[in-house]
Design a protein around this motif. Structure first.
Motif, PDB file in Angstrom:
ATOM      1  N   ALA A 110       0.862  -1.185   0.000  1.00 42.08           N
ATOM      2  CA  ALA A 110       0.000   0.000   0.000  1.00 42.08           C
ATOM      3  C   ALA A 110       0.891   1.226   0.000  1.00 42.08           C
ATOM      4  O   ALA A 110       2.067   1.158   0.357  1.00 42.08           O
ATOM      5  N   ARG A 111       0.320   2.322  -0.405  1.00 36.86           N
ATOM      6  CA  ARG A 111       1.085   3.567  -0.490  1.00 36.86           C
ATOM      7  C   ARG A 111       0.984   4.341   0.820  1.00 36.86           C
ATOM      8  O   ARG A 111      -0.087   4.455   1.400  1.00 36.86           O
ATOM      9  N   ASP A 112       2.122   4.869   1.245  1.00 34.71           N
ATOM     10  CA  ASP A 112       2.136   5.736   2.426  1.00 34.71           C
ATOM     11  C   ASP A 112       1.922   7.188   1.996  1.00 34.71           C
ATOM     12  O   ASP A 112       2.287   7.556   0.873  1.00 34.71           O
ATOM     13  N   PRO A 113       1.296   8.051   2.823  1.00 32.86           N
ATOM     14  CA  PRO A 113       0.950   7.764   4.212  1.00 32.86           C
ATOM     15  C   PRO A 113      -0.318   6.937   4.389  1.00 32.86           C
ATOM     16  O   PRO A 113      -0.592   6.450   5.487  1.00 32.86           O
ATOM     17  N   GLY A 114      -1.122   6.780   3.373  1.00 31.99           N
ATOM     18  CA  GLY A 114      -2.295   5.930   3.472  1.00 31.99           C
ATOM     19  C   GLY A 114      -3.418   6.553   4.272  1.00 31.99           C
ATOM     20  O   GLY A 114      -3.469   7.770   4.472  1.00 31.99           O
ATOM     21  N   ALA A 115      -4.321   5.709   4.742  1.00 34.23           N
ATOM     22  CA  ALA A 115      -5.519   6.174   5.432  1.00 34.23           C
ATOM     23  C   ALA A 115      -5.180   6.797   6.778  1.00 34.23           C
ATOM     24  O   ALA A 115      -4.264   6.363   7.479  1.00 34.23           O
ATOM     25  N   ASP A 116      -5.947   7.810   7.141  1.00 35.37           N
ATOM     26  CA  ASP A 116      -5.834   8.440   8.452  1.00 35.37           C
ATOM     27  C   ASP A 116      -6.300   7.430   9.509  1.00 35.37           C
ATOM     28  O   ASP A 116      -7.456   6.983   9.468  1.00 35.37           O
ATOM     29  N   PRO A 117      -5.454   7.059  10.459  1.00 34.83           N
ATOM     30  CA  PRO A 117      -5.855   6.057  11.454  1.00 34.83           C
ATOM     31  C   PRO A 117      -7.023   6.490  12.328  1.00 34.83           C
ATOM     32  O   PRO A 117      -7.628   5.669  13.019  1.00 34.83           O
ATOM     33  N   ASN A 118      -7.347   7.787  12.294  1.00 35.03           N
ATOM     34  CA  ASN A 118      -8.476   8.289  13.072  1.00 35.03           C
ATOM     35  C   ASN A 118      -9.764   8.369  12.263  1.00 35.03           C
ATOM     36  O   ASN A 118     -10.787   8.828  12.770  1.00 35.03           O
ATOM     37  N   ASP A 119      -9.713   7.947  11.006  1.00 35.34           N
ATOM     38  CA  ASP A 119     -10.881   8.002  10.126  1.00 35.34           C
ATOM     39  C   ASP A 119     -11.306   6.573   9.782  1.00 35.34           C
ATOM     40  O   ASP A 119     -10.742   5.953   8.887  1.00 35.34           O
ATOM     41  N   PRO A 120     -12.309   6.040  10.488  1.00 35.26           N
ATOM     42  CA  PRO A 120     -12.684   4.636  10.263  1.00 35.26           C
ATOM     43  C   PRO A 120     -13.170   4.344   8.854  1.00 35.26           C
ATOM     44  O   PRO A 120     -12.962   3.250   8.339  1.00 35.26           O
ATOM     45  N   VAL A 121     -13.819   5.329   8.207  1.00 35.98           N
ATOM     46  CA  VAL A 121     -14.282   5.119   6.831  1.00 35.98           C
ATOM     47  C   VAL A 121     -13.089   4.990   5.891  1.00 35.98           C
ATOM     48  O   VAL A 121     -13.038   4.096   5.035  1.00 35.98           O
ATOM     49  N   ALA A 122     -12.115   5.871   6.053  1.00 31.82           N
ATOM     50  CA  ALA A 122     -10.919   5.826   5.203  1.00 31.82           C
ATOM     51  C   ALA A 122     -10.132   4.545   5.430  1.00 31.82           C
ATOM     52  O   ALA A 122      -9.592   3.951   4.480  1.00 31.82           O
ATOM     53  N   ILE A 123     -10.071   4.093   6.680  1.00 26.94           N
ATOM     54  CA  ILE A 123      -9.357   2.851   6.993  1.00 26.94           C
ATOM     55  C   ILE A 123      -9.983   1.676   6.247  1.00 26.94           C
ATOM     56  O   ILE A 123      -9.292   0.868   5.620  1.00 26.94           O
ATOM     57  N   LEU A 124     -11.308   1.597   6.308  1.00 26.46           N
ATOM     58  CA  LEU A 124     -11.995   0.489   5.649  1.00 26.46           C
ATOM     59  C   LEU A 124     -11.876   0.590   4.132  1.00 26.46           C
ATOM     60  O   LEU A 124     -11.658  -0.414   3.449  1.00 26.46           O
ATOM     61  N   ASP A 125     -12.013   1.815   3.593  1.00 25.14           N
ATOM     62  CA  ASP A 125     -11.904   1.995   2.144  1.00 25.14           C
ATOM     63  C   ASP A 125     -10.536   1.547   1.638  1.00 25.14           C
ATOM     64  O   ASP A 125     -10.434   0.882   0.594  1.00 25.14           O
ATOM     65  N   GLU A 126      -9.490   1.919   2.353  1.00 21.36           N
ATOM     66  CA  GLU A 126      -8.154   1.507   1.927  1.00 21.36           C
ATOM     67  C   GLU A 126      -8.018  -0.007   1.979  1.00 21.36           C
ATOM     68  O   GLU A 126      -7.460  -0.622   1.062  1.00 21.36           O
ATOM     69  N   ALA A 127      -8.549  -0.612   3.037  1.00 20.98           N
ATOM     70  CA  ALA A 127      -8.390  -2.054   3.214  1.00 20.98           C
ATOM     71  C   ALA A 127      -9.090  -2.852   2.132  1.00 20.98           C
ATOM     72  O   ALA A 127      -8.596  -3.909   1.720  1.00 20.98           O
ATOM     73  N   VAL A 128     -10.247  -2.371   1.650  1.00 24.11           N
ATOM     74  CA  VAL A 128     -11.013  -3.162   0.677  1.00 24.11           C
ATOM     75  C   VAL A 128     -10.802  -2.722  -0.771  1.00 24.11           C
ATOM     76  O   VAL A 128     -11.130  -3.481  -1.690  1.00 24.11           O
ATOM     77  N   ASP A 129     -10.233  -1.521  -0.992  1.00 18.68           N
ATOM     78  CA  ASP A 129     -10.160  -1.008  -2.360  1.00 18.68           C
ATOM     79  C   ASP A 129      -8.791  -0.536  -2.817  1.00 18.68           C
ATOM     80  O   ASP A 129      -8.553  -0.443  -4.026  1.00 18.68           O
ATOM     81  N   ASP A 130      -7.878  -0.212  -1.906  1.00 22.85           N
ATOM     82  CA  ASP A 130      -6.680   0.526  -2.305  1.00 22.85           C
ATOM     83  C   ASP A 130      -5.364  -0.175  -2.021  1.00 22.85           C
ATOM     84  O   ASP A 130      -4.309   0.466  -2.020  1.00 22.85           O
ATOM     85  N   ARG A 131      -5.383  -1.461  -1.812  1.00 25.74           N
ATOM     86  CA  ARG A 131      -4.113  -2.171  -1.689  1.00 25.74           C
ATOM     87  C   ARG A 131      -3.482  -2.299  -3.083  1.00 25.74           C
ATOM     88  O   ARG A 131      -4.185  -2.235  -4.096  1.00 25.74           O
ATOM     89  N   VAL A 132      -2.183  -2.504  -3.119  1.00 24.05           N
ATOM     90  CA  VAL A 132      -1.493  -2.650  -4.399  1.00 24.05           C
ATOM     91  C   VAL A 132      -0.632  -3.903  -4.367  1.00 24.05           C
ATOM     92  O   VAL A 132      -0.432  -4.517  -3.312  1.00 24.05           O
ATOM     93  N   ALA A 133      -0.129  -4.272  -5.537  1.00 24.72           N
ATOM     94  CA  ALA A 133       0.665  -5.493  -5.658  1.00 24.72           C
ATOM     95  C   ALA A 133       1.932  -5.410  -4.817  1.00 24.72           C
ATOM     96  O   ALA A 133       2.477  -4.326  -4.558  1.00 24.72           O
TER      97      ALA A 133
END
Length: 254
Positions: free
Chosen positions: A174-197
């Motif tokens: 995944a790309r840094d800095p990535g999702a804001d750890p204080n934003d639960p919506v962003a955390i979930l969005d990154e986990a299900v949609d924004d991972r990379v090879a």
């Protein structure tokens, strides 16, 4: 492959040439017939199952569906059950995990607790504290590279895991800095949609992999909108995932 049926998951993993497959169990649609069909497909392809998911622990008593998922995993010959917890009571999470392990006693399946900012067991240290209170040879701790990084995990945290707790690991990039750890919506969005090879992002995958036991089975957890959009065919998607993952593991991608 959120749109795939259980049989399509077996087919895609087998045709691509993976060493293992993984299986998502939707208890609403899973039947005894599903179990028979998937077991037959695994036998025909020779594909072993690395894990079955997901047991999502929530407040309240032990969910009978979670016992059912464990039973399905055992029937399918899976090596691991993946569990996460949204119960804010750590003691209750411990007790329900222990009950699942007791139910599975006599089998070879491992009951893995995964941590992440999307859940109530958010960090590797919280997960470790819970598992230390359970006396079971089936207890395991699942490290997902993304969740480990986003929850502030360190390499010494990985080194401190008792080796007998590590049954497998989930790698992605995944790309840094990535999702804001204080934003639960962003955390979930990154986990299900924004991972990379593997090797295409900024996670410290090589140092992490070096800390894991040798010959450890690896699940590639590349949940990615781009991968889904660019490879709508499930078999082609699986083949691409294996290609990029093998390239990183073979060292051709840093």
């Amino acid at each position: 492959m959120p749109e795939a049926t259980p049989l399509q998951l077996v087919e895609a993993a087998s045709k691509a040439g993976f060493d293992y497959g993984g299986m998502w169990v939707d208890v609403e649609s899973w039947t005894a017939k599903t179990t028979r069909e998937v077991r037959a497909a695994l036998r025909e392809t020779g594909l072993p199952l690395l894990d079955v998911e997901v047991v999502w622990i929530k407040p309240g008593g032990l969910d009978p569906d979670h016992i059912r998922i464990v039973d399905i995993g055992i029937e399918l010959g899976a090596r691991n059950i993946l569990c996460v917890s949204s119960d804010p009571d750590a003691g209750a999470t411990r007790d329900k995990l222990a009950a699942l392990m007791e139910h599975a006693s006599g089998s070879d399946i491992r009951i893995n607790l995964e941590f992440g900012m999307f859940a109530e067991v958010k960090t590797i240290r919280q997960a470790t504290d819970i598992l230390r209170q359970i006396d079971s040879p089936l207890a395991a701790l699942l490290v997902d590279a993304l969740h480990w990084r986003r929850s502030g995990g360190t390499l010494p945290d990985i080194a401190a895991i008792p080796p007998e707790w590590i049954s497998y690991a989930q790698l992605c990039d995944a790309r840094d800095p990535g999702a804001d750890p204080n934003d639960p919506v962003a955390i979930l969005d990154e986990a299900v949609d924004d991972r990379v090879a593997l090797g295409r992002g900024d996670l410290p995958l090589r140092p992490l992999a070096d800390m894991l036991p040798p010959n450890l089975p690896i699940a590639v957890e590349e949940r990615s909108r781009a991968l889904r959009d660019n490879f709508p065919d499930l078999n082609a998607r699986a083949a691409e995932l294996l290609r990029t993952s093998r390239a990183w593991m073979d060292g051709s991608i840093a």
